[in-house]
Write a protein that holds these residues in place. Structure first.
Motif, PDB file in Angstrom:
ATOM      1  N   ILE A   7       0.855  -1.265   0.052  1.00 44.77           N
ATOM      2  CA  ILE A   7      -0.162   0.136  -0.077  1.00 44.77           C
ATOM      3  C   ILE A   7       1.053   1.246   0.123  1.00 44.77           C
ATOM      4  CG2 ILE A   7      -1.794   1.110   1.105  1.00 44.77           C
ATOM      5  CD1 ILE A   7      -2.464  -1.757   2.511  1.00 44.77           C
ATOM      6  N   ILE A   8       0.649   2.001  -0.906  1.00 46.22           N
ATOM      7  CA  ILE A   8       1.605   3.340  -1.099  1.00 46.22           C
ATOM      8  C   ILE A   8       0.689   4.410  -1.112  1.00 46.22           C
ATOM      9  CG2 ILE A   8       3.488   4.302  -2.638  1.00 46.22           C
ATOM     10  CD1 ILE A   8       3.523   1.720  -4.182  1.00 46.22           C
ATOM     11  N   GLY A   9       0.994   5.610  -0.437  1.00 42.70           N
ATOM     12  CA  GLY A   9       0.304   6.963  -0.431  1.00 42.70           C
ATOM     13  C   GLY A   9      -1.134   6.889   0.421  1.00 42.70           C
ATOM     14  N   GLU A  10      -1.635   8.064   0.290  1.00 42.59           N
ATOM     15  CA  GLU A  10      -2.704   8.471   0.906  1.00 42.59           C
ATOM     16  C   GLU A  10      -3.818   8.922  -0.185  1.00 42.59           C
ATOM     17  OE1 GLU A  10      -3.880   7.774   3.959  1.00 42.59           O
ATOM     18  OE2 GLU A  10      -1.738   7.066   4.411  1.00 42.59           O
ATOM     19  N   GLY A  11      -5.148   8.783  -0.115  1.00 39.64           N
ATOM     20  CA  GLY A  11      -6.272   9.626  -0.833  1.00 39.64           C
ATOM     21  C   GLY A  11      -6.921   8.390  -1.499  1.00 39.64           C
ATOM     22  N   GLN A  12      -7.660   8.640  -2.526  1.00 40.57           N
ATOM     23  CA  GLN A  12      -8.488   7.770  -3.326  1.00 40.57           C
ATOM     24  C   GLN A  12      -7.926   6.565  -3.625  1.00 40.57           C
ATOM     25  OE1 GLN A  12     -11.498   8.150  -5.173  1.00 40.57           O
ATOM     26  NE2 GLN A  12     -11.348   6.070  -5.450  1.00 40.57           N
ATOM     27  N   PRO A  13      -8.663   5.521  -3.115  1.00 36.30           N
ATOM     28  CA  PRO A  13      -7.986   4.108  -3.353  1.00 36.30           C
ATOM     29  C   PRO A  13      -8.011   3.569  -4.627  1.00 36.30           C
ATOM     30  CG  PRO A  13     -10.216   3.976  -1.973  1.00 36.30           C
ATOM     31  CD  PRO A  13      -9.651   5.440  -2.264  1.00 36.30           C
ATOM     32  N   LEU A  14      -7.047   3.003  -5.298  1.00 38.94           N
ATOM     33  CA  LEU A  14      -6.604   2.447  -6.383  1.00 38.94           C
ATOM     34  C   LEU A  14      -6.097   0.883  -6.229  1.00 38.94           C
ATOM     35  CD1 LEU A  14      -6.425   2.386  -9.591  1.00 38.94           C
ATOM     36  CD2 LEU A  14      -4.267   3.556  -9.394  1.00 38.94           C
ATOM     37  N   LEU A  15      -6.892  -0.035  -6.474  1.00 44.13           N
ATOM     38  CA  LEU A  15      -6.543  -1.298  -6.520  1.00 44.13           C
ATOM     39  C   LEU A  15      -6.074  -1.773  -7.836  1.00 44.13           C
ATOM     40  CD1 LEU A  15      -8.363  -0.982  -3.839  1.00 44.13           C
ATOM     41  CD2 LEU A  15      -9.193  -3.129  -4.050  1.00 44.13           C
ATOM     42  N   ILE A  16      -4.786  -2.239  -7.851  1.00 41.65           N
ATOM     43  CA  ILE A  16      -4.210  -2.673  -9.085  1.00 41.65           C
ATOM     44  C   ILE A  16      -4.003  -4.246  -9.013  1.00 41.65           C
ATOM     45  CG2 ILE A  16      -2.272  -2.608 -10.706  1.00 41.65           C
ATOM     46  CD1 ILE A  16      -1.768   0.187  -9.906  1.00 41.65           C
ATOM     47  N   LEU A  77     -12.359  -0.159   2.810  1.00 42.89           N
ATOM     48  CA  LEU A  77     -12.241   0.553   1.487  1.00 42.89           C
ATOM     49  C   LEU A  77     -13.637   0.563   0.761  1.00 42.89           C
ATOM     50  CD1 LEU A  77      -9.073  -0.747  -0.189  1.00 42.89           C
ATOM     51  CD2 LEU A  77      -9.224   1.350   1.162  1.00 42.89           C
ATOM     52  N   SER A  78     -14.194   1.661   0.223  1.00 36.93           N
ATOM     53  CA  SER A  78     -15.432   1.940  -0.785  1.00 36.93           C
ATOM     54  C   SER A  78     -14.995   2.903  -1.812  1.00 36.93           C
ATOM     55  CB  SER A  78     -16.504   2.219   0.273  1.00 36.93           C
ATOM     56  OG  SER A  78     -16.146   3.443   0.774  1.00 36.93           O
ATOM     57  N   ASN A  79     -15.811   2.786  -2.852  1.00 35.00           N
ATOM     58  CA  ASN A  79     -15.667   4.067  -3.857  1.00 35.00           C
ATOM     59  C   ASN A  79     -14.501   3.777  -4.339  1.00 35.00           C
ATOM     60  OD1 ASN A  79     -17.260   5.412  -4.975  1.00 35.00           O
ATOM     61  ND2 ASN A  79     -16.503   7.468  -3.891  1.00 35.00           N
ATOM     62  N   VAL A  80     -13.880   2.664  -4.533  1.00 35.68           N
ATOM     63  CA  VAL A  80     -12.441   2.351  -5.244  1.00 35.68           C
ATOM     64  C   VAL A  80     -12.596   2.282  -6.679  1.00 35.68           C
ATOM     65  CG1 VAL A  80     -12.094   0.905  -3.526  1.00 35.68           C
ATOM     66  CG2 VAL A  80     -12.700  -0.124  -5.696  1.00 35.68           C
ATOM     67  N   ILE A  81     -11.225   2.785  -7.293  1.00 35.86           N
ATOM     68  CA  ILE A  81     -11.033   2.643  -8.683  1.00 35.86           C
ATOM     69  C   ILE A  81     -10.266   1.228  -8.680  1.00 35.86           C
ATOM     70  CG2 ILE A  81      -9.634   3.461 -10.728  1.00 35.86           C
ATOM     71  CD1 ILE A  81      -9.726   6.308  -9.163  1.00 35.86           C
ATOM     72  N   LEU A  82     -10.714   0.462  -9.621  1.00 33.93           N
ATOM     73  CA  LEU A  82     -10.287  -0.998  -9.811  1.00 33.93           C
ATOM     74  C   LEU A  82      -9.669  -1.308 -11.326  1.00 33.93           C
ATOM     75  CD1 LEU A  82      -9.990  -3.607  -8.378  1.00 33.93           C
ATOM     76  CD2 LEU A  82     -12.276  -4.260  -9.299  1.00 33.93           C
ATOM     77  N   LEU A  83      -8.153  -1.372 -10.958  1.00 39.63           N
ATOM     78  CA  LEU A  83      -7.555  -1.782 -12.185  1.00 39.63           C
ATOM     79  C   LEU A  83      -6.976  -3.190 -12.330  1.00 39.63           C
ATOM     80  CD1 LEU A  83      -4.744   0.896 -13.772  1.00 39.63           C
ATOM     81  CD2 LEU A  83      -4.164  -1.621 -13.772  1.00 39.63           C
ATOM     82  N   GLY A  84      -6.970  -3.670 -13.584  1.00 41.39           N
ATOM     83  CA  GLY A  84      -6.481  -4.989 -13.730  1.00 41.39           C
ATOM     84  C   GLY A  84      -5.953  -5.115 -15.221  1.00 41.39           C
ATOM     85  N   HIS A  85      -5.028  -6.098 -15.142  1.00 45.26           N
ATOM     86  CA  HIS A  85      -4.148  -6.223 -16.507  1.00 45.26           C
ATOM     87  C   HIS A  85      -4.457  -7.819 -16.729  1.00 45.26           C
ATOM     88  CE1 HIS A  85      -0.224  -7.721 -18.497  1.00 45.26           C
ATOM     89  NE2 HIS A  85      -0.949  -6.999 -19.580  1.00 45.26           N
TER      90      HIS A  85
END
Length: 254
Positions: A7-16, A77-85
């Motif tokens: 987990i890096i940083g603070e703010g809007q959660p982005l899951l990769i 966590l809620s309202n996340v941005i979800l990124l997947g490759h």
């Protein structure tokens, strides 16, 4: 199931979510940049049977989507941005469709909702040979793997899965037996009856054949708010091959 993550940083959660045979480390450079420049809290996640996350006998997109939901619950966590490759993109699609209340935006990198025939046989044969050899060095592992895979960048990517056992020899971080047993699952299509209506971005590599022109209609039908962007000159590992172009497209969407 408690997934391992960085987990890096603070703010809007982005899951990769990384791709097949990948791990959280694959996204560290982009994760650090997003956390530093855009005030985003980046969660680099090892999916089940990969990296440092638990090894299980089962491996399916339903389970991996559930793992994402449980991860959000465990980390509040809620309202996340979800990124997947790739494989992670299929997990992200299903997690977004199954748990739309959790996901604000979806980013899918170089994978379509369609079925893909198994095409990792040579890679799995190479990794099996590594698993069976009593490897004493990374050079020895690379030499063994080169008998199966000629492309140096692919070997370097796969060799990130090596770890040293306590007695000195090397072994693999991935749960190879389970992944081989469930190889058909990796290519499984996103279910026809599912959809995700929130903003979505599909990023494809211009030199990759994973998302074809004829796939775009299917993407738009199941992800009606989707944008599709092409990164020219990039293959399947878009984010690694054209990192600056990829980063700009991603940030514009975020």
């Amino acid at each position: 199931m408690k997934l391992n993550s960085i987990i890096i940083g603070e703010g809007q959660p982005l899951l990769i979510l990384h791709g097949f045979l990948g791990m959280s480390d694959n996204w560290k450079t982009i994760g650090n940049k997003l956390a530093e420049e855009k005030k985003i809290q980046v969660h680099l996640i090892d999916q089940r049977n990969h990296g440092k996350s638990p090894h299980t006998d089962a491996h399916s997109y339903e389970l991996m989507a559930e793992d994402v939901s449980m991860y959000c619950e465990q980390h509040a966590l809620s309202n996340v941005i979800l990124l997947g490759h790739s494989m992670g993109g299929k997990t992200a699609m299903l997690a977004a469709a199954n748990y739309p209340e959790l996901v604000k935006k979806l980013v899918v990198v170089d994978i379509a909702p369609k079925y893909y025939e198994p095409h990792h046989q040579q890679i799995l044969a190479g990794l099996t040979a590594l698993e069976e050899a009593n490897l004493q060095s990374r050079q020895e592992a690379d030499k063994k793997l080169s008998e199966f895979i000629s492309e140096k960048p692919v070997r370097l990517f796969l060799l990130k899965n090596l770890k040293r056992k306590s007695e000195g020899a090397y072994c693999l971080k991935v749960n190879l037996e389970t992944l081989k047993k469930n190889i058909e699952e990796i290519g499984r299509a996103f279910p026809q009856d599912k959809a995700f209506k929130n903003p979505s971005l599909f990023i494809k590599g211009g030199e990759s054949n994973y998302i074809k022109e004829e796939d775009e209609e299917k993407i738009k039908s199941q992800f009606p708010a989707a944008e599709i962007k092409e990164i020219k000159g990039a293959g399947h590992w878009v984010h690694a091959e054209k990192m600056n172009d990829f980063y700009k497209v991603l940030v514009d969407f975020l």
